[in-house]
Enzyme design. Structure first.
Site, short mmCIF file in Angstrom:
data_model
loop_
_atom_site.label_atom_id
_atom_site.label_comp_id
_atom_site.label_asym_id
_atom_site.label_seq_id
_atom_site.Cartn_x
_atom_site.Cartn_y
_atom_site.Cartn_z
N GLN A 97 0.86 -1.14 -0.25
CA GLN A 97 0.01 -0.04 -0.07
C GLN A 97 0.86 1.28 -0.12
O GLN A 97 1.70 1.49 0.82
CB GLN A 97 -1.03 0.05 1.09
CG GLN A 97 -1.97 1.08 1.20
CD GLN A 97 -2.79 1.15 2.25
OE1 GLN A 97 -2.47 1.60 3.42
NE2 GLN A 97 -4.12 1.19 2.10
N TYR A 177 -6.11 10.54 4.54
CA TYR A 177 -4.46 10.95 4.43
C TYR A 177 -4.49 11.75 2.85
O TYR A 177 -5.54 12.03 2.52
CB TYR A 177 -3.70 9.60 4.04
CG TYR A 177 -3.55 8.98 5.43
CD1 TYR A 177 -3.06 9.50 6.74
CD2 TYR A 177 -4.37 7.85 5.77
CE1 TYR A 177 -3.03 8.91 7.95
CE2 TYR A 177 -4.26 7.21 6.99
CZ TYR A 177 -3.62 7.87 8.12
OH TYR A 177 -3.61 7.05 9.58
N ARG A 224 -7.61 2.09 -2.71
CA ARG A 224 -8.46 1.95 -1.92
C ARG A 224 -9.33 3.09 -1.30
O ARG A 224 -8.58 4.18 -1.35
CB ARG A 224 -7.77 1.58 -0.33
CG ARG A 224 -8.56 1.41 0.92
CD ARG A 224 -7.80 0.73 1.90
NE ARG A 224 -8.33 0.70 3.12
CZ ARG A 224 -8.90 -0.69 3.50
NH1 ARG A 224 -9.19 -1.46 2.68
NH2 ARG A 224 -9.47 -0.53 4.81
N GLY A 314 -9.26 -7.16 8.79
CA GLY A 314 -8.42 -6.62 9.74
C GLY A 314 -7.85 -7.19 11.04
O GLY A 314 -6.83 -8.02 11.16
N ARG A 315 -8.86 -6.88 12.20
CA ARG A 315 -8.32 -7.44 13.35
C ARG A 315 -8.16 -8.86 13.52
O ARG A 315 -7.30 -9.37 14.31
CB ARG A 315 -9.20 -6.89 14.31
CG ARG A 315 -8.96 -5.44 14.87
CD ARG A 315 -9.97 -4.45 15.48
NE ARG A 315 -10.87 -4.26 14.33
CZ ARG A 315 -11.99 -3.21 14.58
NH1 ARG A 315 -12.37 -3.02 15.74
NH2 ARG A 315 -12.62 -3.08 13.84
#
Length: 363
Positions: A97, A177, A224, A314-315
């Site tokens: 990424q 971002y 993304r 993710g987690r």
């Protein structure tokens, strides 16, 4: 098709449809060079259909976190090669990424003389620096010429990622971002060709993604986005504007033939995400788990209902390096420990037990 069946995303051929979401883990030290611990972390998770790396900075000015890895120096490229070799040795696939933190940073982190953004608007809040918390600084508004430099930094980083052995790259245009800052009317108040209308706010993201695809091949490039995520002051609260902005982005991306579109949104089956998928015209990785943990049942349902081609996790990918085996066999899962997500060392990073170890322990 089902969650455990193969799928091709452009040039990326996945053994299953469980994707490791990009996860900030800040284990690469002051110099941004991933070490043996990072190699072990990614190699442990190689049975996932695709690993998307944590956000990797593309220039010193783009660095958002202390301990974040980069893809700027030869030492970083060499270190990442150890990661990709290890993942490939286990039969896995991994993309990098590419991330520019934009105004979500501080000069104490970047070690440069400024922070940059679309407009000179600071985030309301504090940033964690090596010296402690500090107010987010007012960023420098990038000029048109400077945007060309940033675009070229993304391209150079993509080329270096492929040199380091990655199977592809993901353009990070989410979570507040830099590229997401261009999409948001709250953070982008420019009056040039890159601000104002939805089409103009999408233009820089398109410029970057097109240039990256031209450099390394569209079939190895994903993007993304996180529409209406409303994080880090990249606010998108007008749903008509969201639809217009991301619709314009999808219309520009469609002719490129990218490997995939990854969308972080809490309603992956809803009209917004599915409408963007249609306009994009390619494969969708759905990611609904920013606020809540994505469960096995939810992931299976997203694929069974054809609402996504793959699901980013993710987690549970943090806590279960062998998540595919656990989900496929309906075995118990380790629970993630949020207190160890960020920081140094193996704790909460490479020490989660694998299934056989769990069984021996009576789990």
């Amino acid at each position: 098709m089902d969650l455990f069946s193969p799928v091709s995303l452009g040039d990326l051929h996945l053994a299953n449809r469980i994707v490791m979401a990009p996860l900030t883990r800040v284990r690469s030290g002051e110099d941004g060079v991933p070490g043996d611990l990072v190699v072990e972390h990614y190699a442990q998770r190689a049975t996932l259909g695709l690993i998307i790396s944590e956000g990797v900075y593309i220039s010193e000015e783009s660095r958002a976190f202390w301990g974040q890895p980069g893809i700027v120096t030869d030492a970083q490229v060499t270190a990442w090669r150890k990661v990709t070799d290890a993942v490939h040795a286990e039969g896995g696939r991994i993309v990098m990424q590419l991330m520019h933190g934009g105004r979500v940073s501080h000069t104490a982190i970047t070690r440069t003389d400024r922070i940059v953004a679309p407009s000179a608007i600071a985030i309301n809040g504090e940033v964690r620096t090596p010296q402690g918390k500090a107010p987010f600084p007012v960023p420098h508004a990038l000029t048109a010429d400077e945007l060309t430099t940033v675009r070229d930094e993304f391209v150079a980083a993509a080329v270096r990622a492929i040199e380091a052995g990655f199977d592809g790259v993901e353009v990070h245009s989410a979570n507040g971002y830099l590229l997401h800052e261009f999409l948001s009317p709250a953070s982008n108040q420019r009056d040039d060709a890159f601000g104002g209308s939805p089409e103009n706010r999408a233009a820089f993201v398109l410029d970057v993604t097109t240039a990256v695809a031209d450099a390394v091949g569209a079939g190895r490039v994903g993007i993304r986005v996180s529409p209406s995520h409303n994080i880090q002051d990249a606010l998108e609260t007008d749903q008509a504007d969201v639809a217009a902005t991301y619709g314009a982005l999808m219309d520009g991306l469609k002719p490129l033939g990218l490997a995939y579109l990854s969308v972080l949104h809490n309603e992956p089956t809803g009209d917004l995400v599915q409408g963007l998928r249609t306009r994009f015209g390619g494969k969708l990785i759905a990611n609904s788990g920013f606020g809540t943990v994505t469960t096995r049942d939810e992931a299976i349902a997203l694929i069974d209902s054809s609402h996504a081609d793959a699901v980013a996790i993710g987690r549970m990918a943090i806590a279960n390096p062998d998540l595919v085996a656990r989900w496929q066999g309906e075995h118990p899962e380790n629970q993630p420990n949020p207190g160890t997500f960020y920081g140094d060392g193996a704790l909460g990073y490479t020490d989660y037990p694998r299934l056989d170890e769990s069984a021996l322990a009576g789990a």
